[in-house]
Write a protein that holds these residues in place. Structure first.
Motif, PDB file in Angstrom:
ATOM      1  N   ILE A 123       0.844  -1.195   0.000  1.00 53.31           N
ATOM      2  CA  ILE A 123       0.000   0.000   0.000  1.00 53.31           C
ATOM      3  C   ILE A 123       0.884   1.251   0.000  1.00 53.31           C
ATOM      4  CG2 ILE A 123      -1.676   1.344   1.326  1.00 53.31           C
ATOM      5  CD1 ILE A 123      -2.887  -1.237   2.313  1.00 53.31           C
ATOM      6  N   ALA A 124       0.702   2.104  -1.013  1.00 50.74           N
ATOM      7  CA  ALA A 124       1.449   3.358  -1.101  1.00 50.74           C
ATOM      8  C   ALA A 124       0.664   4.505  -0.478  1.00 50.74           C
ATOM      9  CB  ALA A 124       1.774   3.675  -2.559  1.00 50.74           C
ATOM     10  N   GLU A 125      -0.664   4.485  -0.637  1.00 51.02           N
ATOM     11  CA  GLU A 125      -1.479   5.582  -0.112  1.00 51.02           C
ATOM     12  C   GLU A 125      -2.933   5.135  -0.005  1.00 51.02           C
ATOM     13  OE1 GLU A 125      -2.791  10.202  -1.266  1.00 51.02           O
ATOM     14  OE2 GLU A 125      -1.510   9.018  -2.611  1.00 51.02           O
ATOM     15  N   ILE A 126      -3.609   5.550   1.052  1.00 49.63           N
ATOM     16  CA  ILE A 126      -5.043   5.320   1.209  1.00 49.63           C
ATOM     17  C   ILE A 126      -5.735   6.661   0.982  1.00 49.63           C
ATOM     18  CG2 ILE A 126      -6.879   4.637   2.795  1.00 49.63           C
ATOM     19  CD1 ILE A 126      -4.818   2.852   4.205  1.00 49.63           C
ATOM     20  N   VAL A 127      -6.587   6.735  -0.036  1.00 51.88           N
ATOM     21  CA  VAL A 127      -7.207   8.002  -0.429  1.00 51.88           C
ATOM     22  C   VAL A 127      -8.525   8.177   0.312  1.00 51.88           C
ATOM     23  CG1 VAL A 127      -7.968   9.433  -2.363  1.00 51.88           C
ATOM     24  CG2 VAL A 127      -6.138   7.756  -2.698  1.00 51.88           C
ATOM     25  N   SER A 128      -8.456   8.786   1.490  1.00 54.00           N
ATOM     26  CA  SER A 128      -9.656   9.093   2.275  1.00 54.00           C
ATOM     27  C   SER A 128      -9.318  10.224   3.227  1.00 54.00           C
ATOM     28  CB  SER A 128     -10.130   7.861   3.058  1.00 54.00           C
ATOM     29  OG  SER A 128      -9.226   7.562   4.097  1.00 54.00           O
ATOM     30  N   ASP A 129     -10.349  10.898   3.719  1.00 55.65           N
ATOM     31  CA  ASP A 129     -10.119  12.018   4.636  1.00 55.65           C
ATOM     32  C   ASP A 129      -9.399  11.582   5.903  1.00 55.65           C
ATOM     33  OD1 ASP A 129     -11.345  13.713   2.852  1.00 55.65           O
ATOM     34  OD2 ASP A 129     -13.328  13.554   3.814  1.00 55.65           O
ATOM     35  N   SER A 130      -9.697  10.376   6.360  1.00 54.62           N
ATOM     36  CA  SER A 130      -9.094   9.888   7.606  1.00 54.62           C
ATOM     37  C   SER A 130      -7.759   9.207   7.392  1.00 54.62           C
ATOM     38  CB  SER A 130     -10.061   8.919   8.296  1.00 54.62           C
ATOM     39  OG  SER A 130     -10.220   7.753   7.494  1.00 54.62           O
ATOM     40  N   GLY A 131      -7.457   8.925   6.128  1.00 54.22           N
ATOM     41  CA  GLY A 131      -6.234   8.171   5.856  1.00 54.22           C
ATOM     42  C   GLY A 131      -6.381   6.703   6.157  1.00 54.22           C
ATOM     43  N   LYS A 132      -7.608   6.275   6.444  1.00 54.45           N
ATOM     44  CA  LYS A 132      -7.899   4.874   6.743  1.00 54.45           C
ATOM     45  C   LYS A 132      -8.870   4.317   5.698  1.00 54.45           C
ATOM     46  CE  LYS A 132      -5.867   4.615  10.893  1.00 54.45           C
ATOM     47  NZ  LYS A 132      -4.841   3.612  11.270  1.00 54.45           N
ATOM     48  N   ILE A 133      -8.937   3.005   5.613  1.00 52.62           N
ATOM     49  CA  ILE A 133      -9.926   2.361   4.753  1.00 52.62           C
ATOM     50  C   ILE A 133     -11.254   2.372   5.490  1.00 52.62           C
ATOM     51  CG2 ILE A 133     -10.646   0.175   3.732  1.00 52.62           C
ATOM     52  CD1 ILE A 133      -7.730  -0.405   3.124  1.00 52.62           C
ATOM     53  N   GLU A 134     -12.217   3.090   4.928  1.00 53.82           N
ATOM     54  CA  GLU A 134     -13.511   3.270   5.576  1.00 53.82           C
ATOM     55  C   GLU A 134     -14.573   2.307   5.065  1.00 53.82           C
ATOM     56  OE1 GLU A 134     -14.145   7.350   4.692  1.00 53.82           O
ATOM     57  OE2 GLU A 134     -12.676   8.096   6.157  1.00 53.82           O
ATOM     58  N   SER A 135     -14.412   1.842   3.841  1.00 58.49           N
ATOM     59  CA  SER A 135     -15.353   0.883   3.266  1.00 58.49           C
ATOM     60  C   SER A 135     -14.681   0.220   2.065  1.00 58.49           C
ATOM     61  CB  SER A 135     -16.647   1.567   2.820  1.00 58.49           C
ATOM     62  OG  SER A 135     -16.397   2.372   1.677  1.00 58.49           O
ATOM     63  N   ASP A 136     -15.375  -0.718   1.460  1.00 63.10           N
ATOM     64  CA  ASP A 136     -14.816  -1.414   0.299  1.00 63.10           C
ATOM     65  C   ASP A 136     -14.655  -0.502  -0.906  1.00 63.10           C
ATOM     66  OD1 ASP A 136     -14.664  -3.674   1.752  1.00 63.10           O
ATOM     67  OD2 ASP A 136     -16.119  -4.849   0.592  1.00 63.10           O
ATOM     68  N   GLU A 137     -15.296   0.680  -0.861  1.00 61.04           N
ATOM     69  CA  GLU A 137     -15.199   1.596  -1.992  1.00 61.04           C
ATOM     70  C   GLU A 137     -14.057   2.601  -1.827  1.00 61.04           C
ATOM     71  OE1 GLU A 137     -18.527   4.875  -0.640  1.00 61.04           O
ATOM     72  OE2 GLU A 137     -19.151   2.986  -1.536  1.00 61.04           O
ATOM     73  N   THR A 138     -13.345   2.549  -0.714  1.00 60.85           N
ATOM     74  CA  THR A 138     -12.199   3.434  -0.515  1.00 60.85           C
ATOM     75  C   THR A 138     -11.123   3.126  -1.555  1.00 60.85           C
ATOM     76  OG1 THR A 138     -12.608   3.563   1.864  1.00 60.85           O
ATOM     77  CG2 THR A 138     -10.405   4.175   1.097  1.00 60.85           C
ATOM     78  N   VAL A 139     -10.605   4.185  -2.190  1.00 57.38           N
ATOM     79  CA  VAL A 139      -9.559   4.012  -3.195  1.00 57.38           C
ATOM     80  C   VAL A 139      -8.206   3.860  -2.500  1.00 57.38           C
ATOM     81  CG1 VAL A 139      -8.342   5.088  -5.122  1.00 57.38           C
ATOM     82  CG2 VAL A 139     -10.828   5.271  -4.946  1.00 57.38           C
ATOM     83  N   VAL A 140      -7.451   2.865  -2.952  1.00 59.32           N
ATOM     84  CA  VAL A 140      -6.126   2.597  -2.395  1.00 59.32           C
ATOM     85  C   VAL A 140      -5.123   2.571  -3.538  1.00 59.32           C
ATOM     86  CG1 VAL A 140      -4.714   0.998  -1.049  1.00 59.32           C
ATOM     87  CG2 VAL A 140      -7.163   1.235  -0.546  1.00 59.32           C
ATOM     88  N   ARG A 141      -4.008   3.283  -3.353  1.00 61.81           N
ATOM     89  CA  ARG A 141      -2.938   3.245  -4.353  1.00 61.81           C
ATOM     90  C   ARG A 141      -1.923   2.183  -3.928  1.00 61.81           C
ATOM     91  NH1 ARG A 141      -3.699   9.214  -4.377  1.00 61.81           N
ATOM     92  NH2 ARG A 141      -4.875   9.649  -6.291  1.00 61.81           N
ATOM     93  N   LEU A 142      -1.638   1.259  -4.863  1.00 59.51           N
ATOM     94  CA  LEU A 142      -0.768   0.120  -4.571  1.00 59.51           C
ATOM     95  C   LEU A 142       0.530   0.233  -5.350  1.00 59.51           C
ATOM     96  CD1 LEU A 142      -3.492  -2.650  -4.884  1.00 59.51           C
ATOM     97  CD2 LEU A 142      -2.716  -1.530  -2.786  1.00 59.51           C
ATOM     98  N   ASN A 143       1.607  -0.126  -4.697  1.00 59.20           N
ATOM     99  CA  ASN A 143       2.925  -0.052  -5.314  1.00 59.20           C
ATOM    100  C   ASN A 143       3.428  -1.453  -5.649  1.00 59.20           C
ATOM    101  OD1 ASN A 143       5.452   1.033  -6.176  1.00 59.20           O
ATOM    102  ND2 ASN A 143       6.327   0.466  -4.196  1.00 59.20           N
ATOM    103  N   ASP A 144       3.922  -1.617  -6.868  1.00 59.65           N
ATOM    104  CA  ASP A 144       4.522  -2.885  -7.295  1.00 59.65           C
ATOM    105  C   ASP A 144       5.822  -2.576  -8.018  1.00 59.65           C
ATOM    106  OD1 ASP A 144       4.993  -5.533  -7.968  1.00 59.65           O
ATOM    107  OD2 ASP A 144       3.815  -5.385  -9.825  1.00 59.65           O
ATOM    108  N   ASN A 145       6.908  -2.571  -7.282  1.00 64.37           N
ATOM    109  CA  ASN A 145       8.232  -2.290  -7.856  1.00 64.37           C
ATOM    110  C   ASN A 145       8.251  -0.966  -8.615  1.00 64.37           C
ATOM    111  OD1 ASN A 145       9.354  -4.716  -6.888  1.00 64.37           O
ATOM    112  ND2 ASN A 145       8.463  -5.836  -8.629  1.00 64.37           N
TER     113      ASN A 145
END
Length: 479
Positions: free
Chosen positions: A43-65
């Motif tokens: 996980i590179a970044e969680i895109v939410s106001d709280s910085g946490k995963i709030e639901s299954d629709e929360t956008v998450v930026r993932l890093n792969d090399n």
């Protein structure tokens, strides 16, 4: 990313562990695009106001090399105890996978998309005993390590997509069907034939025959049609087959009418396929091996028996030839009415089974190459308006040298066979067009005949010798 409901949002998560995730945590991402790029990510970044995963629709930026992917939180899962990773590439292989690779007691689970890639690259083949089980074995000479490496490269986007590997899926209430379409030259075709029990020589002969007779660059394999027992007799099988055939397009279709499948009393599976334009060309341990359209079966059956059907017949129309300056009076299954160089050749069996196409003067007829010798000579005279004078002169000179070297063109047929005469006519066209023909050693004596002509070196420059992987029906003209 992929949404899952009409409102465009995924349902709320019921998994408390997601709310504990933070940047830097390792997760497993299930790619909603058939699982093609599924694998471990950080996980590179969680895109939410709280910085946490709030639901299954929360956008998450993932890093792969260094490559960043945006995903929904609902597409993430935790690494479970006992979850197996591929040794080198770090991919989870037992989550969200529906195909199993089995060899020497070891098993490996992958998605259908990845299995298709591995099949196309000749690393695995479909076991074929139970298509619904999606069981695969590693091809002799390859190993699990190679399979794992290929999966890793594919997931990292380093492998190109398979050559025209196109899965076929059909579904309706009470049944499903699946198969795939590939280029005729793809390894899938040989692997499927071998998986049905054909030996190496039979596989090579059948594939070579298909290259000659199939009027498309693609071939489809129908792996299975399954109808629930309590839904049989209601036309579901017909609906599924029509869906598959529609998706396959113009590709010929291979299948095995499996004897082991249970059927309703009085239902003949082979006869049902025959009513849908399939015909048997081989008998394997699991049942009749069939192809659609049925007109192709005779040639493949002969190939199975080691017999080579010479493609010596063409379809010709004088009215179509007179309508164009370049004498487009020959029939091509791919192009329609065309000149001699693009014409389709047919076997005796195909001549007996096929109907003639429409022509301007309704004068289409079957002809042999030797019958057309007078027309070829006449065609030489009609070329002046379509071909540059220098090339025309060369073509005329070649034809004159050829005539001077034999008493009649029929003499070439008698001594060297009709294929040699056809190749000589192709060569004349190539000389006049400033290109060359592909010549496969052993297919004809065209080079031997040309070597005896006064300007042999000049003419041989328009003949390119190829090493044949299969037996072509005629040399191709290359610009």
């Amino acid at each position: 990313m992929n949404t899952q409901n009409e409102a465009g949002k995924l349902p709320q998560s019921s998994n408390d562990w997601r709310s504990t995730l933070v940047a830097g945590a390792e997760v497993y991402w299930t790619d909603p695009n058939d699982g093609i790029c599924s694998g471990h990510r950080t996980i590179a970044e969680i895109v939410s106001d709280s910085g946490k995963i709030e639901s299954d629709e929360t956008v998450v930026r993932l890093n792969d090399n260094g490559s960043v992917t945006e995903a929904f939180a609902g597409e993430l899962s935790a690494l479970q105890p006992g979850e197996r990773k591929l040794s080198e590439v770090g991919l989870v292989v037992n989550q969200g996978a529906d195909c199993t690779i089995m060899e020497n007691g070891e098993t490996l689970s992958v998605s259908s998309a990845i299995a298709g890639q591995l099949v196309d690259r000749g690393l695995i083949y479909d076991q074929g005993d139970d298509p619904a089980a999606k069981m695969y074995h590693i091809v002799d000479g390859h190993s699990f390590a190679e399979v794992e490496k290929a999966i890793g490269e594919f997931a990292a986007g380093k492998l190109p997509k398979a050559r025209n590997y196109r899965p076929l899926h059909a579904w309706t209430v009470g049944g499903s069907a699946e198969g795939y379409v590939v280029d005729l030259g793809a390894i899938n075709v040989k692997n499927w034939l071998a998986g049905q029990g054909l030996d190496d020589s039979e596989v090579e002969r059948v594939v070579s025959s298909m290259h000659v007779s199939v009027g498309s660059k693609e071939i489809a394999v129908l792996k299975s049609i399954n109808v629930d027992d309590d839904m049989r007799g209601g036309g579901i099988g017909n609906d599924l087959l029509n869906q598959i055939l529609g998706d396959a397009g113009s590709a010929a279709v291979l299948l095995v009418a499996d004897r082991a499948e249970s059927q309703e009393d009085g239902f003949d599976l082979k006869a049902w396929y025959e009513r849908n334009d399939f015909a048997q060309f081989a008998d394997v341990s699991t049942g009749p091996m069939m192809i659609r359209p049925a007109s192709l079966a005779a040639g493949l059956s002969s190939a199975m028996q080691g017999k080579v059907q010479e493609k010596q017949y063409l379809i010709f129309s004088q009215s179509e030839a007179e309508a164009t300056t370049i004498r487009e009076g020959f029939w091509s299954n791919e192009h329609g009415w065309c000149d001699f160089t693009e014409a389709t050749y047919f076997t005796e069996a195909e001549r007996a089974a096929l109907s003639l196409p429409e022509s301007a003067g309704r004068d289409a007829k079957w002809v042999s190459a030797e019958e057309m010798a007078p027309f070829f000579k006449e065609q030489n005279q009609h070329a002046a308006g379509a071909i540059a004078s220098a090339r025309l002169s060369a073509g005329t000179q070649f034809f004159q040298e050829l005539l001077d070297s034999v008493e009649t063109l029929d003499g070439i047929v008698e001594q060297h066979g009709s294929r040699t005469l056809c190749d000589l006519m192709y060569l004349q066209n190539a000389i006049m067009k400033g290109c060359f023909i592909d010549h496969y050693e052993g297919e004809s004596s065209v080079r031997d005949v040309v070597k005896a002509l006064p300007s042999a070196e000049r003419w041989l420059a328009s003949v390119q010798v190829q090493e044949a992987e299969h037996t072509p029906s005629a040399p191709s003209l290359d610009m």
